[in-house]
Design a protein around this motif. Structure first.
Motif, PDB file in Angstrom:
ATOM      1  N   LEU A 171      45.579   9.595  52.049  1.00 24.96           N
ATOM      2  CA  LEU A 171      45.198   8.436  51.251  1.00 24.96           C
ATOM      3  C   LEU A 171      44.798   9.222  49.711  1.00 24.96           C
ATOM      4  O   LEU A 171      44.032  10.059  49.705  1.00 24.96           O
ATOM      5  CB  LEU A 171      44.070   7.773  51.738  1.00 24.96           C
ATOM      6  N   TYR A 172      45.319   8.611  48.710  1.00 24.56           N
ATOM      7  CA  TYR A 172      45.115   9.136  47.385  1.00 24.56           C
ATOM      8  C   TYR A 172      44.475   8.254  46.410  1.00 24.56           C
ATOM      9  O   TYR A 172      45.118   6.866  46.119  1.00 24.56           O
ATOM     10  CB  TYR A 172      46.219  10.021  46.814  1.00 24.56           C
ATOM     11  N   LEU A 204      41.835  11.331  51.096  1.00 25.86           N
ATOM     12  CA  LEU A 204      40.682  10.661  51.145  1.00 25.86           C
ATOM     13  C   LEU A 204      40.576  10.311  52.637  1.00 25.86           C
ATOM     14  O   LEU A 204      39.797   9.586  52.908  1.00 25.86           O
ATOM     15  CB  LEU A 204      40.431   9.524  50.236  1.00 25.86           C
ATOM     16  N   VAL A 205      41.512  10.443  53.479  1.00 24.85           N
ATOM     17  CA  VAL A 205      41.532   9.587  54.921  1.00 24.85           C
ATOM     18  C   VAL A 205      40.106  10.045  55.690  1.00 24.85           C
ATOM     19  O   VAL A 205      39.570   8.954  56.303  1.00 24.85           O
ATOM     20  CB  VAL A 205      42.768  10.417  55.733  1.00 24.85           C
ATOM     21  N   ASN A 206      39.493  11.184  55.553  1.00 22.52           N
ATOM     22  CA  ASN A 206      38.423  11.329  56.288  1.00 22.52           C
ATOM     23  C   ASN A 206      37.106  11.389  55.445  1.00 22.52           C
ATOM     24  O   ASN A 206      35.992  11.307  56.002  1.00 22.52           O
ATOM     25  CB  ASN A 206      38.357  12.941  56.800  1.00 22.52           C
ATOM     26  N   GLU A 265      33.729   6.931  52.492  1.00 20.69           N
ATOM     27  CA  GLU A 265      33.675   5.833  51.511  1.00 20.69           C
ATOM     28  C   GLU A 265      35.016   4.994  51.356  1.00 20.69           C
ATOM     29  O   GLU A 265      35.111   3.867  50.754  1.00 20.69           O
ATOM     30  CB  GLU A 265      33.323   6.457  50.320  1.00 20.69           C
ATOM     31  N   TYR A 266      36.020   5.499  51.747  1.00 24.37           N
ATOM     32  CA  TYR A 266      37.320   4.632  51.811  1.00 24.37           C
ATOM     33  C   TYR A 266      37.860   4.243  53.222  1.00 24.37           C
ATOM     34  O   TYR A 266      39.089   4.092  53.466  1.00 24.37           O
ATOM     35  CB  TYR A 266      38.369   5.720  51.317  1.00 24.37           C
ATOM     36  N   LYS A 267      36.864   3.986  53.913  1.00 19.06           N
ATOM     37  CA  LYS A 267      37.238   3.493  55.207  1.00 19.06           C
ATOM     38  C   LYS A 267      38.142   2.159  55.215  1.00 19.06           C
ATOM     39  O   LYS A 267      39.035   1.826  55.842  1.00 19.06           O
ATOM     40  CB  LYS A 267      35.991   3.330  56.284  1.00 19.06           C
ATOM     41  N   LYS A 306      41.908   1.209  56.029  1.00 19.31           N
ATOM     42  CA  LYS A 306      42.145   0.316  57.102  1.00 19.31           C
ATOM     43  C   LYS A 306      43.296  -0.885  56.497  1.00 19.31           C
ATOM     44  O   LYS A 306      44.312  -1.174  57.145  1.00 19.31           O
ATOM     45  CB  LYS A 306      40.898  -0.386  57.575  1.00 19.31           C
ATOM     46  N   GLU A 307      42.998  -1.389  55.322  1.00 25.74           N
ATOM     47  CA  GLU A 307      43.858  -2.203  54.534  1.00 25.74           C
ATOM     48  C   GLU A 307      45.462  -1.654  54.532  1.00 25.74           C
ATOM     49  O   GLU A 307      46.292  -2.370  54.717  1.00 25.74           O
ATOM     50  CB  GLU A 307      43.085  -2.592  53.041  1.00 25.74           C
TER      51      GLU A 307
END
Length: 487
Positions: free
Chosen positions: A433-434, A446-448, A451-453, A457-458
């Motif tokens: 995820l970027y 940013l997968v882990n 803040e971007y959980k 998921k979306e």
């Protein structure tokens, strides 16, 4: 009284004829010029690419619409071109990897069912392709540079010419195609070889297009070294040569007074020919230039709408007043091009995929990608598998690629870029995820990051829903159905 009545009748008939002439003229099918460069990322002076000048496409953009978020659906040549010509994703049309196909200078027989060059992978036979539909509706169809679609009889063209990188030759060939079309409307697929490697094939002959290596900008995912800059300068020089070829092609139309009756689309089959771009599902592999111009298309507009290569076929058919097959998975861009919409309805995401560049198992690395305009998510379906880069992304001899070795040599000075290359080959994370606003080089996964959980998921759910909706059922590309005779 009789004289007045006679004058009234003549006037009415004259106006009726003029109205009929206008109606006939308006209903005459539009010509289509589709310019497709080979391996060009979204690099144009019109979008602010440093160190290069693309005056011809910049001028086309001023006379039409320039899209900043346009994407190929796959970062390899054959499946990309077949996705354009079917309006479908590779996993859905069956053409999931590069294929062996006839050269354009081979006999007509090589493009029929008796051809000696037929790959076992290709689109399903029951699908209707863009050139098939245009020919059925009276269009003259021409193609240049290379074919690279399978099976060959599903992509019929009235004429073929292997011209590839010479602006003057392109002008002559396109002029000949226009003459051959006669009274028919034409569809010309003007494939241009640059900036495909080997760059030296382009720059040795057209050295005037080579920029100063110090003036260009090095993408963040590549090591900024003198050797890399030298290689990139040849890439950008090849982009400038492609622009010159496009300018000559367009000038052939202008000299025939055909600009007002021709839809022109300019794009590339995939991103730039560098590791972590071409033949990968990363942003640089799918992000391509896209400019459209023609009658009823608004002028000097820059659009950030999310558009895809699978939108090209329905757009062309829409302008040609030909019914769009139900198999098409893209959308017509006509409402964007004529200014009636700013975004496509129900288009919140853009999707892409990669299965394999070539047939060998070592090059198989299936991935799926989704982009919402800012965040870019990749799902690697066989994430732990090792991967062999295609030869043109790695080999100096023959392909003239100096970027791979330049990256290896920069292990100490540019450890991040070195690590990204090695990760590409040794196995990637299952998910990536970027944030493309703050990390255009896709350096920080940013997968882990908690803040971007929710965003993770979306986009994960968006990928899963898209796969289900489009029949993307297989993780291993060897299991993708190909060249089916019937649904």
């Amino acid at each position: 009284m009789q004289k007045k009545l006679f004058v009234l009748i003549i006037t009415t008939l004259y106006l009726s004829c003029k109205t009929s002439e206008k109606t006939i003229s308006e209903e005459k099918p539009l010509n289509i010029l589709f310019i497709l460069t080979d391996d060009q990322g979204a690099h144009l002076s019109a979008v602010g690419t440093k160190g290069i000048s693309t005056p011809n496409i910049d001028a086309l953009a001023k006379n039409g619409v320039l899209f900043t978020k346009s994407f190929a659906v796959v970062p390899s040549c054959s499946p990309s071109r077949s996705s354009i010509m079917t309006g479908m994703y590779p996993h859905a049309n069956g053409h999931w990897r590069n294929t062996i196909t006839p050269r354009l200078d081979e006999p007509v027989s090589e493009f029929g069912r008796q051809s000696k060059t037929v790959d076992k992978v290709g689109i399903h036979e029951y699908l209707k392709t863009l050139p098939e539909l245009l020919q059925e509706h009276g269009y003259f169809t021409g193609i240049t540079q290379k074919f690279h679609m399978s099976p060959p009889w599903k992509f019929p063209y009235s004429d073929r010419n292997p011209v590839n990188n010479d602006p003057d030759q392109f002008k002559n060939v396109i002029s000949q195609y226009i003459a051959s079309a006669g009274d028919k409307p034409f569809f010309i697929q003007a494939n241009i070889a640059p900036p495909h490697r080997n760059f030296d094939h382009h720059m040795d002959k057209f050295s005037e297009f080579l920029p100063n290596p110090e003036d260009i900008e090095v993408p963040e995912y590549l090591a900024d070294t003198p050797e890399m800059r030298k290689d990139l300068a040849k890439y950008y020089g090849s982009v400038q040569l492609a622009d010159a070829c496009a300018g000559s092609i367009i000038s052939a139309l202008k000299e025939k007074n055909l600009l007002e009756s021709t839809i022109i689309i300019y794009t590339s089959d995939q991103g730039e020919p560098y590791h972590r771009a071409k033949a990968s599902a990363y942003y640089a592999g799918l992000h391509v230039p896209f400019v459209a111009s023609g009658p009823s298309i608004v002028k000097n507009k820059i659009s950030d709408a999310l558009i895809s290569h699978i939108d090209i076929m329905p757009t062309i058919l829409d302008y040609a007043n030909i019914d769009i097959p139900s198999s098409v998975q893209g959308k017509s861009l006509k409402s964007l091009l004529n200014g009636k919409q700013e975004k496509l309805s129900n288009r919140d995401y853009i999707f892409g995929e990669h299965n394999s560049h070539g047939p060998i198992r070592a090059e198989h690395y299936p991935s799926r990608a989704v982009f919402d305009g800012r965040y870019y998510y990749i799902k690697n379906l066989m994430h732990s598998k090792t991967y062999e880069l295609p030869a043109d992304l790695k080999v100096e001899k023959g392909w003239g690629n100096h970027s791979y070795q330049a990256t290896l040599k920069a292990k100490e000075s540019h450890p991040v870029q070195y690590s990204l290359l090695k990760q590409l080959e040794s196995g990637r994370p299952k998910e990536e995820l970027y944030d493309m606003k703050n990390d255009f080089g896709q350096i920080n996964n940013l997968v882990n990051n908690p803040e971007y959980k929710e965003k993770l998921k979306e986009l994960r759910e968006a990928i899963n829903a898209w796969r289900k909706e489009t029949g993307d059922l297989e993780n291993d590309p060897l299991n993708i159905k190909t060249r089916q005779l019937n649904k």
